[in-house]
Design an enzyme around this catalytic site. Structure first.
Site, mmCIF file in Angstrom:
data_model
loop_
_atom_site.group_PDB
_atom_site.id
_atom_site.type_symbol
_atom_site.label_atom_id
_atom_site.label_comp_id
_atom_site.label_asym_id
_atom_site.label_seq_id
_atom_site.Cartn_x
_atom_site.Cartn_y
_atom_site.Cartn_z
ATOM 1 N N HIS A 108 11.529 -19.872 5.528
ATOM 2 C CA HIS A 108 10.740 -19.240 6.589
ATOM 3 C C HIS A 108 10.284 -20.323 7.550
ATOM 4 C CE1 HIS A 108 6.930 -20.695 4.838
ATOM 5 N NE2 HIS A 108 7.477 -20.431 3.668
ATOM 6 N N ASP A 158 7.242 -15.884 -1.374
ATOM 7 C CA ASP A 158 8.522 -16.560 -1.156
ATOM 8 C C ASP A 158 8.969 -17.441 -2.320
ATOM 9 O OD1 ASP A 158 6.637 -18.513 -0.868
ATOM 10 O OD2 ASP A 158 7.069 -18.966 1.223
HETATM 11 MN MN MN Z 1 5.864 -20.580 1.721
#
Ligand code: MN
Ligand code: BGC
Length: 393
Positions: free
Chosen positions: A339, A246
């Site tokens: 997230h 990410d």
């Molecule tokens: Mn992360």
């Protein structure tokens, strides 16, 4: 005015003039010596002792900017890099940076790029120390096209997510290891942003996605150990970049290479307001050479669930008398994709505390897993693995 007072005034005026002369002389001396001092200090900056770096640069500068300069603090090295805004450190400044890292200095000694290759014209020259096509700050794209379009667009990438420079011999063979589960959209976005940057960096690289099978607790560290072992079955990589799925790099001067010391790459992340949360942080994106990783016995295998495994690695690094190095925060910048918060491992501090006793036995030496599947689409090498929890000895 009495004569005595006039004389005193006259003396004081001369004293001020003398003082002004001394100050001017000191400034001139500093100017003359600055070339010498700067050369000596650049290397210090880029093999930064993390304590000094974080304490000084982050805590004392509210905007996370690093101001190393004459006069800022007598305890910090002087430098030409008087960075006062992110816009100021341009690509040529990186030239200085890398020219000064010991690894690159050694590389220059072994095969000077500037010397003509007189023996065999078919063997291309080593790539320049500083990749010539870097652009500096990047516009991160969080909306990648669909996979087929992406594959067509990324022309320089070869099957298995490999890339290398076409007209020079790369100086670094780099495996990018991405621990993975359940984040296809993040992966797509990362690949879309990462490949073009790595190609510009003129390294030879391969991206490995190491996916954990099943729904049990995630073990990021173990997946990275698996990535290391499996990558070496393909090629003798000399550098490993452990990369969260990410995190998107925001500057291509953040070279995906391995310097003399392990390097923490994700220094400044938007989620943390572009500040390093703490000095010994080694999570997010980090780089270690093949030898360094072997020396510390890789990551610990006993951290199940979120957190702690990177702190344990920082301890391993210290235990081998290595230290974490970092690029400056205006280069080592990342954006984090959103997230939901992972459930942290409540036992992580406890496990961390006793980590030292396990360094020699917990890691690459007792790694157990099953490789369930391996595939090589165009943009990455994919490994699906079943992790076997280490057995208590
Ligand atoms: Mn992360
Ligand atoms: C965890 C690390 C994590 C860091 C930053 C720490 O509490 O132990 O694993 O990288 O926080 O989020």
């Amino acid at each position: 005015m009495p004569v005595a007072a006039a004389v005193a005034l006259w003396h004081r005026a001369h004293l001020y003039k003398a003082l002004a002369c001394v100050v001017l002389a000191l400034i001139a001396l500093q100017y003359l010596l600055s070339g010498v001092l700067d050369r000596r200090s650049i290397e210090t900056i880029f093999t930064i002792n993390t304590t000094r770096y974080a304490d000084h640069a982050y805590r004392s500068h509210p905007h996370g900017l690093i101001i190393y300069g004459l006069g800022v603090s007598p305890t910090y090295p002087p430098s030409t890099l008087n960075i006062t805004s992110t816009a100021q450190l341009t690509v040529p400044a990186l030239r200085d940076i890398n020219n000064a890292t010991k690894q690159d200095v050694n590389a220059t000694r072994i095969a000077p790029v500037s010397s003509p290759n007189t023996t065999d014209p078919s063997i291309p020259q080593l790539c320049p120390l500083i990749p010539p096509n870097l652009v500096g700050p990047l516009t991160v794209n969080k909306n990648p096209p669909e996979v087929l379009k992406m594959e067509k667009e990324l022309t320089g990438v070869e099957t298995g997510g490999r890339g290398w420079p076409s007209h020079c011999t790369p100086r670094h063979r780099v495996a990018i290891i991405i621990p993975f589960r359940d984040r296809p959209q993040h992966l797509q976005t990362l690949l879309y942003n990462l490949h073009p940057m790595l190609l510009r960096q003129q390294i030879s690289y391969q991206i490995f996605i190491v996916e954990q099978e099943g729904t049990g607790l995630f073990n990021r560290a173990m997946l990275m150990n698996v990535g290391y072992v499996e990558a070496l079955k393909e090629q003798k990589f000399d550098c490993f970049i452990f990369h969260d799925v990410d995190l998107l790099p925001e500057d291509d001067r953040n070279l995906y290479t391995c310097p003399e010391q392990p390097r923490h790459m994700s220094v400044a992340i938007d989620k943390f307001k572009y500040r390093l949360p703490y000095t010994d942080l080694f999570g997010g994106v980090s780089a270690m050479s093949r030898e360094q990783f072997r020396l510390v016995n890789g990551f610990s295998n006993v951290f199940w669930g979120w957190g702690g495994e990177d702190d344990d690695m920082a301890n391993r690094i210290k235990s081998q008398n290595l230290h974490i190095s970092r690029y400056p925060a205006n280069i080592a910048r990342y954006k984090m994709l959103l997230h939901k918060r992972e459930k942290a491992n409540p036992r992580r501090y406890e496990v961390l505390k006793t980590g030292k006793n396990r360094f020699p036995t917990d890691g690459l030496t007792d790694l157990k897993y099953q490789l369930i599947e391996k595939k090589k689409p165009k943009l990455y090498t994919w490994l699906l693995v079943r992790l076997t929890p280490p057995q208590p000895s």
